[in-house]
Design a protein around this motif. Sequence first.
Motif, PDB file in Angstrom:
ATOM      1  N   VAL A  29       3.374  -1.371 -11.659  1.00  0.00           N
ATOM      2  CA  VAL A  29       2.326  -1.494 -10.635  1.00  0.00           C
ATOM      3  C   VAL A  29       1.406  -0.283 -10.666  1.00  0.00           C
ATOM      4  CG1 VAL A  29       1.903  -1.596  -8.158  1.00  0.00           C
ATOM      5  CG2 VAL A  29       3.708  -2.993  -9.158  1.00  0.00           C
ATOM      6  N   LEU A  30       2.001   0.915 -10.700  1.00  0.00           N
ATOM      7  CA  LEU A  30       1.180   2.126 -10.722  1.00  0.00           C
ATOM      8  C   LEU A  30       0.430   2.276 -12.040  1.00  0.00           C
ATOM      9  CD1 LEU A  30       3.511   4.688  -8.917  1.00  0.00           C
ATOM     10  CD2 LEU A  30       1.661   3.315  -7.986  1.00  0.00           C
ATOM     11  N   ALA A  31       1.026   1.810 -13.128  1.00  0.00           N
ATOM     12  CA  ALA A  31       0.340   1.886 -14.413  1.00  0.00           C
ATOM     13  C   ALA A  31      -0.893   0.983 -14.436  1.00  0.00           C
ATOM     14  CB  ALA A  31       1.300   1.507 -15.546  1.00  0.00           C
ATOM     15  N   ILE A  32      -0.768  -0.225 -13.882  1.00  0.00           N
ATOM     16  CA  ILE A  32      -1.924  -1.125 -13.821  1.00  0.00           C
ATOM     17  C   ILE A  32      -2.989  -0.572 -12.874  1.00  0.00           C
ATOM     18  CG2 ILE A  32      -2.667  -3.429 -13.150  1.00  0.00           C
ATOM     19  CD1 ILE A  32      -1.240  -3.343 -15.790  1.00  0.00           C
ATOM     20  N   ALA A  33      -2.552   0.028 -11.757  1.00  0.00           N
ATOM     21  CA  ALA A  33      -3.509   0.641 -10.836  1.00  0.00           C
ATOM     22  C   ALA A  33      -4.250   1.794 -11.506  1.00  0.00           C
ATOM     23  CB  ALA A  33      -2.788   1.122  -9.584  1.00  0.00           C
ATOM     24  N   GLU A  34      -3.531   2.574 -12.271  1.00  0.00           N
ATOM     25  CA  GLU A  34      -4.176   3.678 -12.992  1.00  0.00           C
ATOM     26  C   GLU A  34      -5.152   3.150 -14.032  1.00  0.00           C
ATOM     27  OE1 GLU A  34      -2.502   7.653 -15.168  1.00  0.00           O
ATOM     28  OE2 GLU A  34      -1.790   5.728 -15.939  1.00  0.00           O
ATOM     29  N   ARG A  35      -4.742   2.137 -14.765  1.00  0.00           N
ATOM     30  CA  ARG A  35      -5.608   1.581 -15.813  1.00  0.00           C
ATOM     31  C   ARG A  35      -6.839   0.906 -15.226  1.00  0.00           C
ATOM     32  NH1 ARG A  35      -2.406  -2.570 -19.067  1.00  0.00           N
ATOM     33  NH2 ARG A  35      -0.954  -0.788 -19.010  1.00  0.00           N
ATOM     34  N   SER A  36      -6.699   0.294 -14.062  1.00  0.00           N
ATOM     35  CA  SER A  36      -7.813  -0.464 -13.487  1.00  0.00           C
ATOM     36  C   SER A  36      -8.779   0.411 -12.710  1.00  0.00           C
ATOM     37  CB  SER A  36      -7.266  -1.571 -12.578  1.00  0.00           C
ATOM     38  OG  SER A  36      -6.383  -2.427 -13.283  1.00  0.00           O
ATOM     39  N   LEU A  37      -8.240   1.361 -11.931  1.00  0.00           N
ATOM     40  CA  LEU A  37      -9.083   2.129 -11.010  1.00  0.00           C
ATOM     41  C   LEU A  37      -9.356   3.549 -11.483  1.00  0.00           C
ATOM     42  CD1 LEU A  37      -7.496   1.005  -7.620  1.00  0.00           C
ATOM     43  CD2 LEU A  37      -9.518   0.090  -8.748  1.00  0.00           C
ATOM     44  N   MET A  38      -8.387   4.200 -12.119  1.00  0.00           N
ATOM     45  CA  MET A  38      -8.547   5.599 -12.470  1.00  0.00           C
ATOM     46  C   MET A  38      -9.307   5.823 -13.770  1.00  0.00           C
ATOM     47  SD  MET A  38      -7.172   7.594 -10.131  1.00  0.00           S
ATOM     48  CE  MET A  38      -8.044   6.496  -9.036  1.00  0.00           C
ATOM     49  N   ALA A  39      -9.282   4.846 -14.667  1.00  0.00           N
ATOM     50  CA  ALA A  39      -9.895   5.058 -15.980  1.00  0.00           C
ATOM     51  C   ALA A  39     -11.386   5.396 -15.894  1.00  0.00           C
ATOM     52  CB  ALA A  39      -9.649   3.840 -16.868  1.00  0.00           C
ATOM     53  N   PRO A  40     -12.220   4.622 -15.155  1.00  0.00           N
ATOM     54  CA  PRO A  40     -13.641   5.001 -15.091  1.00  0.00           C
ATOM     55  C   PRO A  40     -13.875   6.314 -14.368  1.00  0.00           C
ATOM     56  CG  PRO A  40     -13.186   3.191 -13.585  1.00  0.00           C
ATOM     57  CD  PRO A  40     -11.968   3.362 -14.421  1.00  0.00           C
ATOM     58  N   LEU A  41     -13.053   6.613 -13.355  1.00  0.00           N
ATOM     59  CA  LEU A  41     -13.213   7.877 -12.650  1.00  0.00           C
ATOM     60  C   LEU A  41     -12.796   9.052 -13.518  1.00  0.00           C
ATOM     61  CD1 LEU A  41     -11.846   6.826  -9.137  1.00  0.00           C
ATOM     62  CD2 LEU A  41     -14.168   6.687 -10.019  1.00  0.00           C
ATOM     63  N   ASP A  42     -11.730   8.884 -14.307  1.00  0.00           N
ATOM     64  CA  ASP A  42     -11.319   9.945 -15.221  1.00  0.00           C
ATOM     65  C   ASP A  42     -12.396  10.234 -16.255  1.00  0.00           C
ATOM     66  OD1 ASP A  42      -8.928  10.161 -13.894  1.00  0.00           O
ATOM     67  OD2 ASP A  42      -7.818   8.900 -15.299  1.00  0.00           O
ATOM     68  N   SER A  43     -13.019   9.184 -16.768  1.00  0.00           N
ATOM     69  CA  SER A  43     -14.087   9.382 -17.755  1.00  0.00           C
ATOM     70  C   SER A  43     -15.259  10.145 -17.149  1.00  0.00           C
ATOM     71  CB  SER A  43     -14.555   8.031 -18.292  1.00  0.00           C
ATOM     72  OG  SER A  43     -13.497   7.333 -18.915  1.00  0.00           O
ATOM     73  N   ALA A  44     -15.640   9.790 -15.912  1.00  0.00           N
ATOM     74  CA  ALA A  44     -16.744  10.497 -15.252  1.00  0.00           C
ATOM     75  C   ALA A  44     -16.381  11.957 -14.986  1.00  0.00           C
ATOM     76  CB  ALA A  44     -17.097   9.793 -13.943  1.00  0.00           C
ATOM     77  N   ALA A  45     -15.140  12.221 -14.574  1.00  0.00           N
ATOM     78  CA  ALA A  45     -14.728  13.600 -14.298  1.00  0.00           C
ATOM     79  C   ALA A  45     -14.698  14.434 -15.578  1.00  0.00           C
ATOM     80  CB  ALA A  45     -13.358  13.613 -13.622  1.00  0.00           C
ATOM     81  N   GLN A  46     -14.197  13.860 -16.660  1.00  0.00           N
ATOM     82  CA  GLN A  46     -14.167  14.601 -17.920  1.00  0.00           C
ATOM     83  C   GLN A  46     -15.580  14.866 -18.431  1.00  0.00           C
ATOM     84  OE1 GLN A  46     -11.371  13.122 -20.883  1.00  0.00           O
ATOM     85  NE2 GLN A  46     -10.104  12.235 -19.289  1.00  0.00           N
TER      86      GLN A  46
ATOM     87  N   ALA B 143      -1.555   7.135 -18.852  1.00  0.00           N
ATOM     88  CA  ALA B 143      -2.653   7.866 -19.478  1.00  0.00           C
ATOM     89  C   ALA B 143      -2.219   9.290 -19.793  1.00  0.00           C
ATOM     90  CB  ALA B 143      -3.877   7.874 -18.558  1.00  0.00           C
ATOM     91  N   ARG B 144      -2.765   9.808 -20.864  1.00  0.00           N
ATOM     92  CA  ARG B 144      -2.469  11.183 -21.264  1.00  0.00           C
ATOM     93  C   ARG B 144      -3.369  12.141 -20.503  1.00  0.00           C
ATOM     94  NH1 ARG B 144      -4.601  14.748 -24.896  1.00  0.00           N
ATOM     95  NH2 ARG B 144      -6.159  13.190 -25.488  1.00  0.00           N
ATOM     96  N   PRO B 145      -2.807  13.175 -19.880  1.00  0.00           N
ATOM     97  CA  PRO B 145      -3.665  14.131 -19.168  1.00  0.00           C
ATOM     98  C   PRO B 145      -4.652  14.773 -20.128  1.00  0.00           C
ATOM     99  CG  PRO B 145      -1.354  14.440 -18.585  1.00  0.00           C
ATOM    100  CD  PRO B 145      -1.375  13.500 -19.735  1.00  0.00           C
ATOM    101  N   PRO B 146      -5.900  14.928 -19.725  1.00  0.00           N
ATOM    102  CA  PRO B 146      -6.884  15.532 -20.630  1.00  0.00           C
ATOM    103  C   PRO B 146      -6.537  16.986 -20.914  1.00  0.00           C
ATOM    104  CG  PRO B 146      -7.805  15.284 -18.426  1.00  0.00           C
ATOM    105  CD  PRO B 146      -6.494  14.576 -18.418  1.00  0.00           C
ATOM    106  N   SER B 147      -6.781  17.389 -22.134  1.00  0.00           N
ATOM    107  CA  SER B 147      -6.517  18.759 -22.547  1.00  0.00           C
ATOM    108  C   SER B 147      -7.819  19.525 -22.687  1.00  0.00           C
ATOM    109  CB  SER B 147      -5.748  18.783 -23.869  1.00  0.00           C
ATOM    110  OG  SER B 147      -6.517  18.174 -24.896  1.00  0.00           O
ATOM    111  N   LEU B 148      -7.696  20.795 -22.992  1.00  0.00           N
ATOM    112  CA  LEU B 148      -8.881  21.636 -23.130  1.00  0.00           C
ATOM    113  C   LEU B 148      -9.740  21.194 -24.306  1.00  0.00           C
ATOM    114  CD1 LEU B 148      -9.988  24.068 -21.579  1.00  0.00           C
ATOM    115  CD2 LEU B 148      -8.920  25.549 -23.264  1.00  0.00           C
ATOM    116  N   SER B 149      -9.095  20.739 -25.357  1.00  0.00           N
ATOM    117  CA  SER B 149      -9.877  20.288 -26.519  1.00  0.00           C
ATOM    118  C   SER B 149     -10.625  18.986 -26.237  1.00  0.00           C
ATOM    119  CB  SER B 149      -8.944  20.096 -27.712  1.00  0.00           C
ATOM    120  OG  SER B 149      -7.934  19.147 -27.405  1.00  0.00           O
ATOM    121  N   ASP B 150     -10.150  18.181 -25.281  1.00  0.00           N
ATOM    122  CA  ASP B 150     -10.843  16.927 -24.963  1.00  0.00           C
ATOM    123  C   ASP B 150     -12.169  17.171 -24.260  1.00  0.00           C
ATOM    124  OD1 ASP B 150      -8.748  15.460 -26.036  1.00  0.00           O
ATOM    125  OD2 ASP B 150      -7.678  15.362 -24.125  1.00  0.00           O
ATOM    126  N   VAL B 151     -12.236  18.192 -23.432  1.00  0.00           N
ATOM    127  CA  VAL B 151     -13.451  18.437 -22.644  1.00  0.00           C
ATOM    128  C   VAL B 151     -14.277  19.596 -23.171  1.00  0.00           C
ATOM    129  CG1 VAL B 151     -12.465  17.469 -20.552  1.00  0.00           C
ATOM    130  CG2 VAL B 151     -12.147  19.891 -21.035  1.00  0.00           C
TER     131      VAL B 151
END
Length: 336
Positions: free
Chosen positions: A177-194, A314-322
Amino acid sequence: MTGKAPRAVRLDPQPPEAAGDGAIRDANIAILPESEPFDAVEPAAVPVVRRRFSWGTVFVAGLSGFLTLAVGVWVENTVTALMMQNPALGYAALVCAGFAALALLVMLARVLSDILRERKVEALRLRATAVLAGGSTDEAKTIAGELKALYASRPETAKGRAALDEALPQLFAARDVLAIAERSLMAPLDSAAQAQIAQAARRVSLVTAVSPRALVDIVFVLVACARLLRAIAGIYAGRPGALGLLRLARQVLGHLVVTGGIAAGDAVIQQVVGQGLAARLSAKLGEGVLNGLLTARIGLAALAVCRPLPFVEARPPSLSDVAGDLSGWRGAGSES
């Protein structure tokens, strides 16, 4: 040879008889039961940590009350004096004081709303972490529903909210349940934050590399970090005010000290020493790159603090990602 008839041989002696008192007695041996109060042992009570009396809180409360009374008396005396001199001036001062009081109440309401929203996001993240450690599916679905309500007004999450509503009835594990919630709701927000973190790191790196004064570098880095914290908080939980920003900065600093200080140092050393050709050629360029990497690390800490869900799949973003492109333009600067 003459065959012998088979015969049965008893290998074990007669089992000992059990007495009525629970003891097992044989001819030479008596085994007595040992009573150990396993059932009577109760788990040790967990000590409740109570908040101690703080003189700092008393000082802040007393000073606030004193300043409030002083300002109130000053306003009353000013309005009264103006009324005695000229009633029109007195009424004008009274109207100005009323507008000031109204604006103060609105600002305090916004600050309170920011603090409550930040605490709600923090509590949601802690509950999700507990559910991942061993919670029920109903608790996970409750968290997913609260997360969906939190972003109900965000147009970029409309597709994810619809996908979450469709998938929830088919899920029977809390982690799913939490994985689907993360994939559905957090993915676009994570991309914007990164993207915000990468943009701030590039801007800080470029400006501090070409600025002639160290004071300009310090001021620009502080302003850029404050804007980055506010932008990331706005992506995940709403844009905070001045006091909310200070509280967020304190949480980010605590996160860096507790969980990310050593990792930040290792990552910065790998970035600067491992690919530090431009830093050898230009000390100022190396300082700019280092400032950009530190800004990116602050942004990653803010992402971890403001995100209402822990990282499930999802894998937490690292310093090399941003901040990986910093080494790219650093290498380009060295070749030029």
